[in-house]
Scaffold this motif. Sequence first.
Motif, PDB file in Angstrom:
ATOM      1  N   ASP A   1      -7.527  10.081   3.255  1.00  0.00           N
ATOM      2  CA  ASP A   1      -6.401   9.988   4.195  1.00  0.00           C
ATOM      3  C   ASP A   1      -6.883   9.509   5.560  1.00  0.00           C
ATOM      4  O   ASP A   1      -6.262   8.644   6.180  1.00  0.00           O
ATOM      5  N   ARG A   2      -8.018  10.059   6.042  1.00  0.00           N
ATOM      6  CA  ARG A   2      -8.562   9.637   7.335  1.00  0.00           C
ATOM      7  C   ARG A   2      -9.013   8.175   7.284  1.00  0.00           C
ATOM      8  O   ARG A   2      -8.803   7.422   8.243  1.00  0.00           O
ATOM      9  N   LEU A   3      -9.625   7.767   6.178  1.00  0.00           N
ATOM     10  CA  LEU A   3     -10.098   6.385   6.052  1.00  0.00           C
ATOM     11  C   LEU A   3      -8.934   5.401   5.972  1.00  0.00           C
ATOM     12  O   LEU A   3      -9.015   4.301   6.516  1.00  0.00           O
ATOM     13  N   VAL A   4      -7.854   5.796   5.299  1.00  0.00           N
ATOM     14  CA  VAL A   4      -6.653   4.954   5.257  1.00  0.00           C
ATOM     15  C   VAL A   4      -6.060   4.853   6.657  1.00  0.00           C
ATOM     16  O   VAL A   4      -5.733   3.754   7.129  1.00  0.00           O
ATOM     17  N   ASP A   5      -5.938   5.984   7.358  1.00  0.00           N
ATOM     18  CA  ASP A   5      -5.399   5.975   8.720  1.00  0.00           C
ATOM     19  C   ASP A   5      -6.247   5.120   9.666  1.00  0.00           C
ATOM     20  O   ASP A   5      -5.722   4.475  10.564  1.00  0.00           O
ATOM     21  N   ALA A   6      -7.567   5.108   9.440  1.00  0.00           N
ATOM     22  CA  ALA A   6      -8.475   4.318  10.282  1.00  0.00           C
ATOM     23  C   ALA A   6      -8.514   2.847   9.874  1.00  0.00           C
ATOM     24  O   ALA A   6      -9.136   2.031  10.554  1.00  0.00           O
ATOM     25  N   GLY A   7      -7.847   2.504   8.773  1.00  0.00           N
ATOM     26  CA  GLY A   7      -7.807   1.115   8.318  1.00  0.00           C
ATOM     27  C   GLY A   7      -9.056   0.668   7.561  1.00  0.00           C
ATOM     28  O   GLY A   7      -9.241  -0.522   7.340  1.00  0.00           O
ATOM     29  N   LEU A   8      -9.904   1.618   7.152  1.00  0.00           N
ATOM     30  CA  LEU A   8     -11.128   1.260   6.442  1.00  0.00           C
ATOM     31  C   LEU A   8     -10.934   1.190   4.929  1.00  0.00           C
ATOM     32  O   LEU A   8     -11.699   0.525   4.225  1.00  0.00           O
ATOM     33  N   VAL A   9      -9.917   1.870   4.446  1.00  0.00           N
ATOM     34  CA  VAL A   9      -9.599   1.922   3.018  1.00  0.00           C
ATOM     35  C   VAL A   9      -8.106   1.668   2.876  1.00  0.00           C
ATOM     36  O   VAL A   9      -7.311   2.046   3.734  1.00  0.00           O
ATOM     37  N   GLN A  10      -7.740   1.006   1.777  1.00  0.00           N
ATOM     38  CA  GLN A  10      -6.331   0.740   1.485  1.00  0.00           C
ATOM     39  C   GLN A  10      -6.001   1.214   0.073  1.00  0.00           C
ATOM     40  O   GLN A  10      -6.886   1.239  -0.796  1.00  0.00           O
ATOM     41  N   VAL A  11      -4.741   1.571  -0.128  1.00  0.00           N
ATOM     42  CA  VAL A  11      -4.298   1.875  -1.487  1.00  0.00           C
ATOM     43  C   VAL A  11      -4.208   0.557  -2.229  1.00  0.00           C
ATOM     44  O   VAL A  11      -3.584  -0.395  -1.757  1.00  0.00           O
ATOM     45  N   ASP A  12      -4.862   0.493  -3.376  1.00  0.00           N
ATOM     46  CA  ASP A  12      -4.882  -0.726  -4.184  1.00  0.00           C
ATOM     47  C   ASP A  12      -3.681  -0.769  -5.125  1.00  0.00           C
ATOM     48  O   ASP A  12      -2.979  -1.757  -5.197  1.00  0.00           O
ATOM     49  N   ARG A  13      -3.470   0.337  -5.841  1.00  0.00           N
ATOM     50  CA  ARG A  13      -2.351   0.420  -6.777  1.00  0.00           C
ATOM     51  C   ARG A  13      -2.173   1.869  -7.221  1.00  0.00           C
ATOM     52  O   ARG A  13      -3.024   2.712  -6.979  1.00  0.00           O
ATOM     53  N   GLU A  14      -1.056   2.123  -7.870  1.00  0.00           N
ATOM     54  CA  GLU A  14      -0.796   3.432  -8.448  1.00  0.00           C
ATOM     55  C   GLU A  14      -0.358   3.239  -9.882  1.00  0.00           C
ATOM     56  O   GLU A  14       0.291   2.245 -10.206  1.00  0.00           O
ATOM     57  N   GLU A  15      -0.749   4.181 -10.733  1.00  0.00           N
ATOM     58  CA  GLU A  15      -0.308   4.142 -12.127  1.00  0.00           C
ATOM     59  C   GLU A  15      -0.129   5.571 -12.609  1.00  0.00           C
ATOM     60  O   GLU A  15      -0.708   6.498 -12.050  1.00  0.00           O
ATOM     61  N   THR A  16       0.672   5.737 -13.643  1.00  0.00           N
ATOM     62  CA  THR A  16       0.879   7.052 -14.214  1.00  0.00           C
ATOM     63  C   THR A  16       0.048   7.160 -15.484  1.00  0.00           C
ATOM     64  O   THR A  16       0.138   6.306 -16.378  1.00  0.00           O
ATOM     65  N   VAL A  17      -0.773   8.208 -15.538  1.00  0.00           N
ATOM     66  CA  VAL A  17      -1.631   8.460 -16.693  1.00  0.00           C
ATOM     67  C   VAL A  17      -1.384   9.900 -17.130  1.00  0.00           C
ATOM     68  O   VAL A  17      -1.553  10.830 -16.346  1.00  0.00           O
ATOM     69  N   ASP A  18      -0.947  10.072 -18.380  1.00  0.00           N
ATOM     70  CA  ASP A  18      -0.639  11.406 -18.914  1.00  0.00           C
ATOM     71  C   ASP A  18       0.336  12.162 -18.019  1.00  0.00           C
ATOM     72  O   ASP A  18       0.171  13.356 -17.753  1.00  0.00           O
ATOM     73  N   GLY A  19       1.336  11.446 -17.497  1.00  0.00           N
ATOM     74  CA  GLY A  19       2.365  12.057 -16.678  1.00  0.00           C
ATOM     75  C   GLY A  19       1.946  12.356 -15.249  1.00  0.00           C
ATOM     76  O   GLY A  19       2.707  12.948 -14.495  1.00  0.00           O
ATOM     77  N   ARG A  20       0.725  11.957 -14.865  1.00  0.00           N
ATOM     78  CA  ARG A  20       0.250  12.212 -13.499  1.00  0.00           C
ATOM     79  C   ARG A  20       0.004  10.895 -12.791  1.00  0.00           C
ATOM     80  O   ARG A  20      -0.472   9.932 -13.385  1.00  0.00           O
ATOM     81  N   LEU A  21       0.320  10.889 -11.510  1.00  0.00           N
ATOM     82  CA  LEU A  21       0.111   9.695 -10.700  1.00  0.00           C
ATOM     83  C   LEU A  21      -1.370   9.548 -10.379  1.00  0.00           C
ATOM     84  O   LEU A  21      -2.030  10.492  -9.956  1.00  0.00           O
ATOM     85  N   ARG A  22      -1.887   8.356 -10.628  1.00  0.00           N
ATOM     86  CA  ARG A  22      -3.279   8.044 -10.296  1.00  0.00           C
ATOM     87  C   ARG A  22      -3.252   6.924  -9.258  1.00  0.00           C
ATOM     88  O   ARG A  22      -2.736   5.839  -9.521  1.00  0.00           O
ATOM     89  N   ARG A  23      -3.811   7.216  -8.084  1.00  0.00           N
ATOM     90  CA  ARG A  23      -3.833   6.236  -6.995  1.00  0.00           C
ATOM     91  C   ARG A  23      -5.242   5.653  -6.887  1.00  0.00           C
ATOM     92  O   ARG A  23      -6.220   6.373  -6.817  1.00  0.00           O
ATOM     93  N   TYR A  24      -5.307   4.334  -6.862  1.00  0.00           N
ATOM     94  CA  TYR A  24      -6.581   3.627  -6.708  1.00  0.00           C
ATOM     95  C   TYR A  24      -6.713   3.159  -5.265  1.00  0.00           C
ATOM     96  O   TYR A  24      -5.754   2.687  -4.662  1.00  0.00           O
ATOM     97  N   TYR A  25      -7.917   3.268  -4.749  1.00  0.00           N
ATOM     98  CA  TYR A  25      -8.224   2.859  -3.385  1.00  0.00           C
ATOM     99  C   TYR A  25      -9.215   1.703  -3.416  1.00  0.00           C
ATOM    100  O   TYR A  25     -10.001   1.573  -4.339  1.00  0.00           O
ATOM    101  N   ARG A  26      -9.153   0.882  -2.371  1.00  0.00           N
ATOM    102  CA  ARG A  26     -10.121  -0.209  -2.239  1.00  0.00           C
ATOM    103  C   ARG A  26     -10.558  -0.308  -0.785  1.00  0.00           C
ATOM    104  O   ARG A  26      -9.880   0.169   0.122  1.00  0.00           O
ATOM    105  N   LEU A  27     -11.695  -0.929  -0.608  1.00  0.00           N
ATOM    106  CA  LEU A  27     -12.237  -1.158   0.720  1.00  0.00           C
ATOM    107  C   LEU A  27     -11.394  -2.226   1.420  1.00  0.00           C
ATOM    108  O   LEU A  27     -11.079  -3.254   0.832  1.00  0.00           O
ATOM    109  N   SER A  28     -11.018  -1.983   2.651  1.00  0.00           N
ATOM    110  CA  SER A  28     -10.292  -2.991   3.428  1.00  0.00           C
ATOM    111  C   SER A  28     -11.318  -3.926   4.068  1.00  0.00           C
ATOM    112  O   SER A  28     -12.514  -3.622   4.091  1.00  0.00           O
TER     113      SER A  28
END
Length: 121
Positions: free
Chosen positions: A50-77
């Motif tokens: 969360d801190r890295l996203v707020d600082a602009g160093l990391v971005q959410v790449d995509r989200e997918e549902t696996v076994d009924g749970r949300l899986r969020r992928y992050y990537r380097l900005s």
Amino acid sequence: MDTPLREPTFLILAALAAEPMHGYGLIREVAVLSEGRLSLRPGTLYGALDRLVDAGLVQVDREETVDGRLRRYYRLSPAGDTALQVETERLRHNVEVATARLRRRARAAQPAVRPAMGGLA
């Protein structure tokens, strides 16, 4: 980025330099990169993300549902890539300086070799 990165942050960015990852993948990769010295707990990891996203160093790449749970992928900005490169060079410089000092100290600690008396035989 004005201050040195803390080791967990550095390793999270290093893990994301290879490819986008989800939280559990990041926990495993940080453990591998640190050779088991650092074991991130999920709460710690997601707080850091969360801190890295707020600082602009990391971005959410995509989200997918696996076994009924949300899986969020992050990537380097792009800013995260730059911060990782700057920190890597800072650490490399520090290692070079420390290595040179240790070598100098080791040489100074070696007894001086005195030439043999009496010339050649």
